[in-house]
Design a protein around this motif. Structure first.
Motif, PDB file in Angstrom:
ATOM      1  N   SER A 299     -12.729  -5.676 -26.843  1.00  0.00           N
ATOM      2  CA  SER A 299     -11.678  -4.694 -27.047  1.00  0.00           C
ATOM      3  C   SER A 299     -12.240  -3.307 -26.754  1.00  0.00           C
ATOM      4  CB  SER A 299     -11.165  -4.747 -28.489  1.00  0.00           C
ATOM      5  OG  SER A 299     -10.253  -3.692 -28.717  1.00  0.00           O
ATOM      6  N   ILE A 300     -11.491  -2.527 -25.986  1.00  0.00           N
ATOM      7  CA  ILE A 300     -11.918  -1.149 -25.726  1.00  0.00           C
ATOM      8  C   ILE A 300     -11.120  -0.160 -26.565  1.00  0.00           C
ATOM      9  CG2 ILE A 300     -12.874  -1.572 -23.450  1.00  0.00           C
ATOM     10  CD1 ILE A 300     -10.247  -0.444 -22.259  1.00  0.00           C
TER      11      ILE A 300
ATOM     12  N   ALA B  49     -19.933  -6.231 -10.420  1.00  0.00           N
ATOM     13  CA  ALA B  49     -19.297  -6.459 -11.715  1.00  0.00           C
ATOM     14  C   ALA B  49     -17.845  -6.017 -11.606  1.00  0.00           C
ATOM     15  CB  ALA B  49     -20.001  -5.677 -12.815  1.00  0.00           C
ATOM     16  N   PHE B  50     -16.946  -6.860 -12.024  1.00  0.00           N
ATOM     17  CA  PHE B  50     -15.518  -6.561 -12.030  1.00  0.00           C
ATOM     18  C   PHE B  50     -15.114  -6.276 -13.467  1.00  0.00           C
ATOM     19  CE2 PHE B  50     -16.242  -8.858  -8.207  1.00  0.00           C
ATOM     20  CZ  PHE B  50     -15.271  -8.464  -7.301  1.00  0.00           C
ATOM     21  N   TYR B  51     -14.478  -5.145 -13.677  1.00  0.00           N
ATOM     22  CA  TYR B  51     -13.975  -4.771 -14.998  1.00  0.00           C
ATOM     23  C   TYR B  51     -12.453  -4.818 -14.918  1.00  0.00           C
ATOM     24  CZ  TYR B  51     -18.736  -3.249 -15.829  1.00  0.00           C
ATOM     25  OH  TYR B  51     -20.111  -3.216 -15.973  1.00  0.00           O
ATOM     26  N   LEU B  52     -11.861  -5.708 -15.690  1.00  0.00           N
ATOM     27  CA  LEU B  52     -10.425  -5.956 -15.619  1.00  0.00           C
ATOM     28  C   LEU B  52      -9.757  -5.639 -16.954  1.00  0.00           C
ATOM     29  CD1 LEU B  52     -10.545  -9.492 -13.897  1.00  0.00           C
ATOM     30  CD2 LEU B  52     -10.633  -7.234 -12.799  1.00  0.00           C
ATOM     31  N   VAL B  53      -8.759  -4.774 -16.917  1.00  0.00           N
ATOM     32  CA  VAL B  53      -7.935  -4.484 -18.099  1.00  0.00           C
ATOM     33  C   VAL B  53      -6.514  -4.905 -17.725  1.00  0.00           C
ATOM     34  CG1 VAL B  53      -7.104  -2.752 -19.733  1.00  0.00           C
ATOM     35  CG2 VAL B  53      -9.401  -2.538 -18.753  1.00  0.00           C
TER      36      VAL B  53
ATOM     37  N   TRP C 133      -7.643  -5.287 -24.122  1.00  0.00           N
ATOM     38  CA  TRP C 133      -8.718  -6.182 -23.700  1.00  0.00           C
ATOM     39  C   TRP C 133      -9.349  -5.756 -22.385  1.00  0.00           C
ATOM     40  CZ3 TRP C 133     -10.025  -8.390 -27.804  1.00  0.00           C
ATOM     41  CH2 TRP C 133      -9.093  -8.897 -28.720  1.00  0.00           C
ATOM     42  N   LEU C 134     -10.671  -5.782 -22.362  1.00  0.00           N
ATOM     43  CA  LEU C 134     -11.466  -5.556 -21.153  1.00  0.00           C
ATOM     44  C   LEU C 134     -12.236  -6.832 -20.869  1.00  0.00           C
ATOM     45  CD1 LEU C 134     -12.959  -3.867 -18.928  1.00  0.00           C
ATOM     46  CD2 LEU C 134     -14.609  -3.275 -20.720  1.00  0.00           C
TER      47      LEU C 134
END
Length: 132
Positions: free
Chosen positions: A31-32, A102-106, A42-43
């Motif tokens: 959680s961010i 690195a993939f950061y998905l929200v 969510w991240l």
């Protein structure tokens, strides 16, 4: 994962946590923060952990559903997540991407707005409100 509907918050939460438990070597969820109404944002960090930590790789950031009526980006990001985890080890390009990036998905930046839109759409489908 299916991509034929807009997931409600509880389903989205289940999907992201299931991804992290199914592919722990590729997906981490955290959680961010919390929305105004207390929902977690969510991240997902998606990378091949065997080739190094996400923090040491070039990053690709994707966020969606910033505005209330924007529900489609959540599904698009979940589809990207599915493409990454299902392609790892079978698709050379996806595998290379996860080994070196690195993939950061929200998937849903504004869970309160999405919930408001879900509620409005539900009322409209039942004929309880109309925009005509």
């Amino acid at each position: 994962m299916t991509f034929d509907h807009y997931p409600r918050y509880d389903e989205l939460t289940r999907v992201v946590h299931d991804a992290a438990s199914t592919w722990p070597h590729l997906v981490a969820v955290e959680s961010i923060g919390r929305s105004h109404e207390g929902r977690e944002i969510w991240l997902l960090t998606v990378t091949d952990a065997a080739t190094g930590p996400a923090s040491e790789k070039p990053a690709f950031w994707v966020d969606g559903s910033i505005h209330a009526a924007e529900l489609a980006p959540t599904v698009a990001i979940l589809h990207l997540l599915h493409r990454l985890v299902s392609g790892h080890g079978t698709d050379p390009e996806v595998t290379r991407c996860l080994q070196t990036r690195a993939f950061y998905l929200v998937p849903r930046t504004n869970p309160d707005g999405a919930r408001s839109e879900e509620h409005t759409s539900e009322l409209q489908s039942r004929g309880l409100i109309s925009y005509a």
